[in-house]
Design a protein around this motif. Structure first.
Motif, mmCIF file in Angstrom:
data_model
loop_
_atom_site.group_PDB
_atom_site.id
_atom_site.type_symbol
_atom_site.label_atom_id
_atom_site.label_comp_id
_atom_site.label_asym_id
_atom_site.label_seq_id
_atom_site.Cartn_x
_atom_site.Cartn_y
_atom_site.Cartn_z
ATOM 1 N N HIS A 25 -5.142 0.728 3.756
ATOM 2 C CA HIS A 25 -6.751 0.443 4.043
ATOM 3 C C HIS A 25 -6.494 -0.193 4.397
ATOM 4 C CE1 HIS A 25 -7.778 4.668 2.627
ATOM 5 N NE2 HIS A 25 -7.094 3.946 1.335
ATOM 6 N N GLU A 26 -5.821 -1.892 4.507
ATOM 7 C CA GLU A 26 -6.131 -3.142 5.248
ATOM 8 C C GLU A 26 -6.747 -3.732 6.839
ATOM 9 O OE1 GLU A 26 -3.449 -2.085 4.401
ATOM 10 O OE2 GLU A 26 -2.310 -3.482 2.670
ATOM 11 N N GLY A 27 -7.685 -4.026 6.965
ATOM 12 C CA GLY A 27 -8.279 -4.484 8.232
ATOM 13 C C GLY A 27 -8.952 -3.267 9.219
ATOM 14 N N ARG A 28 -9.717 -2.976 7.941
ATOM 15 C CA ARG A 28 -11.120 -1.250 8.423
ATOM 16 C C ARG A 28 -11.969 -2.275 8.180
ATOM 17 N NH1 ARG A 28 -7.837 2.477 10.820
ATOM 18 N NH2 ARG A 28 -5.708 2.515 10.999
ATOM 19 N N GLY A 29 -12.103 -2.981 7.298
ATOM 20 C CA GLY A 29 -13.270 -3.390 7.067
ATOM 21 C C GLY A 29 -13.864 -3.603 5.214
ATOM 22 N N VAL A 30 -12.711 -2.754 4.538
ATOM 23 C CA VAL A 30 -12.478 -2.045 3.618
ATOM 24 C C VAL A 30 -12.812 -3.348 2.714
ATOM 25 C CG1 VAL A 30 -11.818 -1.277 1.495
ATOM 26 C CG2 VAL A 30 -11.143 -0.029 3.622
ATOM 27 N N GLY A 31 -13.002 -4.982 2.638
ATOM 28 C CA GLY A 31 -12.279 -5.472 1.780
ATOM 29 C C GLY A 31 -14.428 -6.164 2.132
ATOM 30 N N SER A 32 -14.526 -6.362 3.012
ATOM 31 C CA SER A 32 -16.076 -6.624 3.945
ATOM 32 C C SER A 32 -16.967 -5.846 2.810
ATOM 33 C CB SER A 32 -16.608 -7.215 5.185
ATOM 34 O OG SER A 32 -15.405 -8.183 5.526
ATOM 35 N N ALA A 33 -17.145 -4.808 3.066
ATOM 36 C CA ALA A 33 -18.197 -3.698 2.394
ATOM 37 C C ALA A 33 -18.468 -3.607 1.531
ATOM 38 C CB ALA A 33 -17.048 -2.538 2.853
ATOM 39 N N LEU A 34 -17.197 -3.621 0.970
ATOM 40 C CA LEU A 34 -16.869 -3.849 -0.616
ATOM 41 C C LEU A 34 -17.359 -5.448 -1.051
ATOM 42 C CD1 LEU A 34 -13.618 -3.771 -1.676
ATOM 43 C CD2 LEU A 34 -15.810 -2.712 -2.686
ATOM 44 N N ALA A 35 -17.382 -6.305 -0.517
ATOM 45 C CA ALA A 35 -18.364 -7.596 -0.680
ATOM 46 C C ALA A 35 -19.610 -8.193 -1.079
ATOM 47 C CB ALA A 35 -17.554 -9.370 -0.100
ATOM 48 N N ARG A 36 -20.288 -6.607 -0.147
ATOM 49 C CA ARG A 36 -21.516 -6.754 0.472
ATOM 50 C C ARG A 36 -22.126 -6.446 -0.115
ATOM 51 N NH1 ARG A 36 -24.091 -8.437 5.220
ATOM 52 N NH2 ARG A 36 -22.551 -7.890 6.522
ATOM 53 N N ALA A 37 -21.356 -5.145 -0.938
ATOM 54 C CA ALA A 37 -22.025 -4.198 -0.897
ATOM 55 C C ALA A 37 -22.055 -5.181 -2.593
ATOM 56 C CB ALA A 37 -21.011 -2.341 -1.834
ATOM 57 N N VAL A 38 -21.095 -5.446 -3.597
ATOM 58 C CA VAL A 38 -21.024 -6.341 -4.673
ATOM 59 C C VAL A 38 -22.558 -7.014 -4.687
ATOM 60 C CG1 VAL A 38 -18.897 -5.178 -5.532
ATOM 61 C CG2 VAL A 38 -19.158 -7.817 -4.425
ATOM 62 N N LEU A 39 -22.624 -7.825 -3.571
ATOM 63 C CA LEU A 39 -23.108 -8.950 -3.354
ATOM 64 C C LEU A 39 -25.040 -8.762 -3.179
ATOM 65 C CD1 LEU A 39 -21.298 -11.433 -1.412
ATOM 66 C CD2 LEU A 39 -22.035 -12.054 -3.835
ATOM 67 N N ASP A 40 -24.803 -7.456 -2.727
ATOM 68 C CA ASP A 40 -26.190 -6.770 -2.528
ATOM 69 C C ASP A 40 -26.299 -5.954 -4.335
ATOM 70 O OD1 ASP A 40 -26.819 -7.474 0.138
ATOM 71 O OD2 ASP A 40 -26.047 -5.286 0.638
ATOM 72 N N ASP A 41 -25.644 -6.037 -4.372
ATOM 73 C CA ASP A 41 -26.064 -5.218 -6.121
ATOM 74 C C ASP A 41 -26.532 -5.924 -7.398
ATOM 75 O OD1 ASP A 41 -25.874 -2.048 -7.993
ATOM 76 O OD2 ASP A 41 -24.370 -3.359 -9.021
ATOM 77 N N ALA A 42 -25.646 -7.594 -7.227
ATOM 78 C CA ALA A 42 -25.746 -8.640 -7.899
ATOM 79 C C ALA A 42 -27.287 -8.986 -7.571
ATOM 80 C CB ALA A 42 -24.652 -9.188 -7.524
ATOM 81 N N ARG A 43 -27.537 -9.463 -6.873
ATOM 82 C CA ARG A 43 -28.889 -9.527 -6.319
ATOM 83 C C ARG A 43 -30.470 -8.835 -6.709
ATOM 84 N NH1 ARG A 43 -30.477 -12.518 -2.576
ATOM 85 N NH2 ARG A 43 -28.488 -12.705 -1.074
#
Length: 105
Positions: free
Chosen positions: A51-69
């Motif tokens: 799953h590397e190189g497909r934006g999974v990490g960035s999607a996770l980061a955005r989702a977890v930070l949006d949820d924290a906010r």
């Protein structure tokens, strides 16, 4: 071929203390955390092989930070990936935990 980040489902799994990104039934990645009343510390982010190189990490980061906010939590980014992602996306800098203590060595 694994799906792109757009095809992911990202959900908090409190019993495992992590957010999981899933492509169908496959675990594509996760962001492990320790959560307190006013703070969430992200300690490790992992993208599964295939799953590397497909934006999974960035999607996770955005989702977890949006949820924290949305939850009103400050973020302690112990994980280098989450820390670096915030640095590259200044719109999330306001979430960073800043200690109140002025104590120094």
């Amino acid at each position: 071929m694994s799906p792109a980040a757009d095809d992911l489902t990202i959900a908090d799994v409190p019993s495992a203390q992590r957010y999981e990104a899933r492509a169908g039934d496959d675990l594509a990645g996760y962001a492990a955390y320790i959560r307190g009343e006013a703070l969430i510390a992200f300690v490790h982010t992992e993208v599964e092989e295939g799953h590397e190189g497909r934006g999974v990490g960035s999607a996770l980061a955005r989702a977890v930070l949006d949820d924290a906010r949305a939850s009103g939590l400050e973020v302690l980014a112990i994980c280098p990936f989450i820390d670096g992602w915030i640095s590259k996306h200044p719109e999330y800098e306001d979430l960073r935990y800043t200690p109140d203590s002025q104590v120094t060595d």
